[in-house]
Design a protein around this motif. Structure first.
Motif, mmCIF file in Angstrom:
data_model
loop_
_atom_site.group_PDB
_atom_site.id
_atom_site.type_symbol
_atom_site.label_atom_id
_atom_site.label_comp_id
_atom_site.label_asym_id
_atom_site.label_seq_id
_atom_site.Cartn_x
_atom_site.Cartn_y
_atom_site.Cartn_z
ATOM 1 N N THR A 1 -25.267 -111.144 46.776
ATOM 2 C CA THR A 1 -26.565 -110.901 47.422
ATOM 3 C C THR A 1 -26.450 -111.044 48.936
ATOM 4 O O THR A 1 -25.423 -111.496 49.461
ATOM 5 C CB THR A 1 -27.644 -111.844 46.860
ATOM 6 N N ALA A 2 -27.511 -110.635 49.617
ATOM 7 C CA ALA A 2 -27.481 -110.642 51.082
ATOM 8 C C ALA A 2 -27.622 -112.056 51.626
ATOM 9 O O ALA A 2 -28.560 -112.762 51.277
ATOM 10 C CB ALA A 2 -28.632 -109.786 51.608
ATOM 11 N N ALA B 1 -27.243 -113.956 55.531
ATOM 12 C CA ALA B 1 -27.033 -113.653 56.952
ATOM 13 C C ALA B 1 -25.878 -114.466 57.537
ATOM 14 O O ALA B 1 -25.424 -115.451 56.956
ATOM 15 C CB ALA B 1 -28.322 -113.966 57.722
ATOM 16 N N TYR C 1 -34.990 -106.571 56.285
ATOM 17 C CA TYR C 1 -36.104 -107.300 56.877
ATOM 18 C C TYR C 1 -36.882 -106.262 57.670
ATOM 19 O O TYR C 1 -36.301 -105.557 58.500
ATOM 20 C CB TYR C 1 -35.602 -108.386 57.824
ATOM 21 N N THR D 1 -37.022 -107.376 51.571
ATOM 22 C CA THR D 1 -37.304 -108.803 51.381
ATOM 23 C C THR D 1 -38.784 -109.065 51.618
ATOM 24 O O THR D 1 -39.317 -108.748 52.689
ATOM 25 C CB THR D 1 -36.437 -109.646 52.327
ATOM 26 N N LYS E 1 -37.466 -107.684 46.942
ATOM 27 C CA LYS E 1 -36.646 -108.889 46.768
ATOM 28 C C LYS E 1 -37.458 -110.120 47.163
ATOM 29 O O LYS E 1 -37.853 -110.256 48.324
ATOM 30 C CB LYS E 1 -35.392 -108.796 47.646
ATOM 31 N N ASP F 1 -32.167 -113.999 41.319
ATOM 32 C CA ASP F 1 -31.117 -114.763 41.983
ATOM 33 C C ASP F 1 -31.611 -116.180 42.208
ATOM 34 O O ASP F 1 -32.775 -116.502 41.979
ATOM 35 C CB ASP F 1 -30.657 -114.086 43.294
ATOM 36 N N GLY G 1 -29.407 -120.175 42.367
ATOM 37 C CA GLY G 1 -28.837 -121.252 41.562
ATOM 38 C C GLY G 1 -27.822 -120.819 40.519
ATOM 39 O O GLY G 1 -27.404 -121.640 39.701
ATOM 40 N N ARG H 1 -24.482 -120.381 39.063
ATOM 41 C CA ARG H 1 -23.184 -120.967 39.377
ATOM 42 C C ARG H 1 -22.172 -120.816 38.245
ATOM 43 O O ARG H 1 -21.000 -121.087 38.427
ATOM 44 C CB ARG H 1 -23.346 -122.483 39.684
ATOM 45 N N GLY I 1 -25.452 -115.938 45.929
ATOM 46 C CA GLY I 1 -25.391 -116.067 47.381
ATOM 47 C C GLY I 1 -24.399 -117.099 47.856
ATOM 48 O O GLY I 1 -23.230 -116.809 48.137
ATOM 49 N N ARG I 2 -24.848 -118.360 47.897
ATOM 50 C CA ARG I 2 -24.040 -119.407 48.513
ATOM 51 C C ARG I 2 -22.615 -119.526 47.969
ATOM 52 O O ARG I 2 -21.680 -119.742 48.745
ATOM 53 C CB ARG I 2 -24.749 -120.755 48.385
HETATM 54 C C1 LIG Z 1 -27.086 -118.732 54.161
HETATM 55 C C2 LIG Z 1 -28.072 -117.824 53.504
HETATM 56 C C3 LIG Z 1 -28.568 -116.733 54.195
HETATM 57 C C4 LIG Z 1 -29.460 -115.863 53.584
HETATM 58 N N1 LIG Z 1 -29.891 -114.780 54.273
HETATM 59 C C5 LIG Z 1 -30.734 -113.912 53.672
HETATM 60 C C6 LIG Z 1 -31.171 -112.761 54.363
HETATM 61 O O1 LIG Z 1 -30.797 -112.523 55.508
HETATM 62 N N2 LIG Z 1 -32.028 -111.922 53.724
HETATM 63 C C7 LIG Z 1 -32.461 -112.165 52.448
HETATM 64 O O2 LIG Z 1 -33.226 -111.381 51.898
HETATM 65 N N3 LIG Z 1 -32.046 -113.250 51.772
HETATM 66 C C8 LIG Z 1 -31.204 -114.114 52.355
HETATM 67 N N4 LIG Z 1 -30.790 -115.216 51.662
HETATM 68 C C9 LIG Z 1 -31.231 -115.404 50.259
HETATM 69 C C10 LIG Z 1 -30.225 -114.794 49.310
HETATM 70 O O3 LIG Z 1 -30.233 -113.401 49.336
HETATM 71 C C11 LIG Z 1 -30.518 -115.222 47.857
HETATM 72 O O4 LIG Z 1 -31.868 -115.014 47.557
HETATM 73 C C12 LIG Z 1 -30.142 -116.680 47.594
HETATM 74 O O5 LIG Z 1 -29.041 -117.057 48.380
HETATM 75 C C13 LIG Z 1 -29.799 -116.877 46.137
HETATM 76 O O6 LIG Z 1 -29.556 -118.202 45.887
HETATM 77 P P1 LIG Z 1 -28.103 -118.883 45.772
HETATM 78 O O7 LIG Z 1 -27.623 -119.041 47.176
HETATM 79 O O8 LIG Z 1 -28.405 -120.163 45.095
HETATM 80 O O9 LIG Z 1 -27.215 -117.965 44.965
HETATM 81 C C14 LIG Z 1 -29.900 -116.103 52.255
HETATM 82 C C15 LIG Z 1 -29.399 -117.211 51.569
HETATM 83 C C16 LIG Z 1 -28.494 -118.063 52.168
HETATM 84 C C17 LIG Z 1 -27.966 -119.230 51.390
#
Ligand SMILES: Cc1cc2nc3c(=O)[nH]c(=O)nc-3n(C[C@H](O)[C@H](O)[C@H](O)COP(=O)(O)O)c2cc1C
Length: 504
Positions: free
Chosen positions: A191-192, A194, A246, A272, A341, A401, A403, A405, A424-425
């Motif tokens: 996933t996205a 930043a 965004y 988003t 999203k 999305d 959590g 893991r 994501g993370r």
């Molecule tokens: C460091 C970081 C940056 C993120 N940046 C964006 C972003 O720029 N745009 C967006 O729609 N979601 C962003 N997200 C949310 C992620 O797309 C996603 O919803 C989320 O990370 C999912 O959870 P997880 O990290 O537990 O997998 C970001 C999440 C993290 C952790």
């Protein structure tokens, strides 16, 4: 442009010349060996003028690099302010005080566990926490307010249990499926997220390469550290990418971004919708406060709150007025499927169907926006029966999305009706700690877990997964964050993550 006698080597500017322009009324900075006059740009800088002024008359590349895509200056600073190359031999190198924290971090990097010691996605997080720069860790790991939603995202999966079936001939397992019409090897996507360069100097292209190797989709963030084109250029063959958007207050900019993404082959537009204002992520705010706030003279006249962290600094352009009324406009400017999203309730999924969206991501932004928003998987369990009741289940693709893991988390979501899940993370942490090999291993671990758990649940293919394989009765109970049964926890010998090497 003529810079007179100050130009030395082949008309390059000297460090001494640049250093004269070192205040708010006359501010030059050096980025990647070139000087820029940013005096007039100071009040417009989304991160506020103070951070630029810290580098007035100096080389700000190190601070600039992870936060700005390479085309930023070309896009946002008028060409007349591009002053030309600087002879970097004449730029005074800043005497950096030895930072004890950084020395300790370097020591921890020396003792990092080898990659093979990471057996699951949480292990990458444990290593990343020890080896990442404090500000980068704070930005990636933080959630909003008390981080209740962030923790609930993960623990929600612990409330769903399996009802496996037996004796199914599970010799052959196929985890492939399709997402928005594209074939993928396993139903998760990157996933996205930043600011990829905070964790790895190469940034998001590392994730592109990992995704390519494993034939999974990458969602490109609007706020990537690499430029959009760099990330698209890094893909190979028919590799699939989506765009996370965004929405800018200036719709011309938004239109340009969307049209460009479509022309470069993006196969999905993820708008988003859960971030009309960025949440308060206090870990991020605290780490930035010490980084930026403490050692800069307050020059006054600057309304930006210094303690807002990386997240807020880069997001001031996002349009809080975005509404359902805008969806037809998006449909008019692109043929890409449109997916919202950050949807968090049944009513909005149904509305998304009615306005012609192709998908939704049930998400709370990784717990970084509204604290006490419910987990995506809990919302999913509510949404799918209602869509089925209304006969709408095939009208829209539902993703979640937050959590995720373990492959069991993916399987649970799929049983409940998700088409796929975003992660994501974990990939950020794998990339930050071990680069591409880390991302590769993280994805392979998930694939291995997926195959094993599909076999153990008694399903050969993704389309066999259904609600009959899960018991969701516990889902409505939200975690309080307070550990229960502390005696048992005390006696429990916890699983341990990878260990650092011994000190020499
Ligand atoms: C460091 C970081 C940056 C993120 N940046 C964006 C972003 O720029 N745009 C967006 O729609 N979601 C962003 N997200 C949310 C992620 O797309 C996603 O919803 C989320 O990370 C999912 O959870 P997880 O990290 O537990 O997998 C970001 C999440 C993290 C952790």
């Amino acid at each position: 442009m003529n810079h007179g006698s100050s130009n030395t080597q082949a008309n390059k500017l000297t460090g001494q010349e640049v250093a004269k322009h070192n205040n708010a009324e006359d501010c030059w900075v050096i980025i990647h060996g070139r000087a820029y006059d940013v005096t007039e740009f100071l009040p417009e800088h989304p991160g506020g003028p103070k951070i630029i002024l810290k580098y007035a008359g100096k080389d700000g590349t190190e601070q600039y690099e992870p936060i700005h895509p390479p085309d930023t200056l070309d896009k946002y600073l008028d060409k007349s302010k591009h002053l030309g190359e600087v002879d970097m031999n004449t730029v005074e190198k800043e005497e950096k005080e030895e930072d004890p924290e950084e020395i300790e971090r370097q020591e921890r990097i020396q003792r990092m566990p080898i990659l093979e010691q990471c057996y699951n996605l949480m292990d990458f997080e444990a290593v990343a926490r020890r080896v990442m720069k404090k500000t980068a860790w704070a930005y990636y790991s933080s959630g909003a307010d008390d981080e209740m939603t962030m923790r609930e995202n993960h623990s929600a999966f612990h409330k769903i249990w399996f009802r496996p079936r037996i004796l199914q001939d599970v010799e052959n397992i196929d985890t492939s499926t399709t997402m928005l019409g594209s074939k993928v090897s396993i139903p998760f996507y990157v996933t996205a997220t930043a600011l990829g360069k905070l964790g790895n100097p190469e940034g998001e292209v590392v994730l592109t390469r990992g995704a390519r190797k494993h034939n999974v989709i990458q969602m490109i963030p609007t706020l990537a550290s690499c430029s959009f084109d760099e990330i698209v250029d890094a893909k190979e063959g028919d590799q699939v990418q989506w765009l996370q958007l965004y929405v800018n207050k200036n719709r011309d900019i938004t239109k340009r971004i969307v049209e460009h993404a479509e022309s470069r082959g993006c196969k999905g537009l993820f708008i988003t919708v859960d971030a009309p204002q960025l949440g308060r992520r206090e870990k991020d705010m605290r780490s930035k406060f010490s980084d930026v706030g403490s050692n800069v003279q307050d020059t006054g006249g600057d309304n930006v709150d210094r303690s807002q962290g990386a997240a807020r600094a880069i997001s001031s352009f996002i349009d809080p007025a975005l509404s359902w009324k805008d969806i037809p406009w998006f449909k008019s400017i692109t043929k890409m499927p449109i997916i919202l999203k950050g949807v968090q309730r049944v009513e909005d999924v149904i509305r998304a169907v009615s306005v012609g969206c192709d998908g939704v991501v049930l998400s709370n932004h990784g717990g970084r926006q509204l604290d006490f928003a419910r987990s995506g998987v809990e919302v999913l369990a509510e949404v799918m029966p209602e869509l089925r009741r209304l006969g709408l289940q095939d009208k829209i693709e539902v993703y979640i999305d937050g959590g995720i893991r373990r492959a069991t988390d993916i399987i649970k979501a799929l049983c409940l009706g998700a088409k796929g899940v975003g992660i994501g993370r974990p990939f950020l942490f794998a990339m930050s700690a071990y680069g591409l090999p880390g991302v590769d291993r993280a994805m392979q671990l998930l694939k291995d877990e997926m195959e094993m758990n599909m076999r153990l649940i008694g399903c050969n293919t993704i389309d066999q997964l259904g609600p009959e394989f899960v018991d969701t009765r516990g889902l409505s109970m939200h975690s309080t964050g307070v550990p229960s049964d502390t005696l048992a926890l005390d006696a429990y010998d916890p699983l341990a993550g990878p260990r650092e090497k011994a000190r020499l």
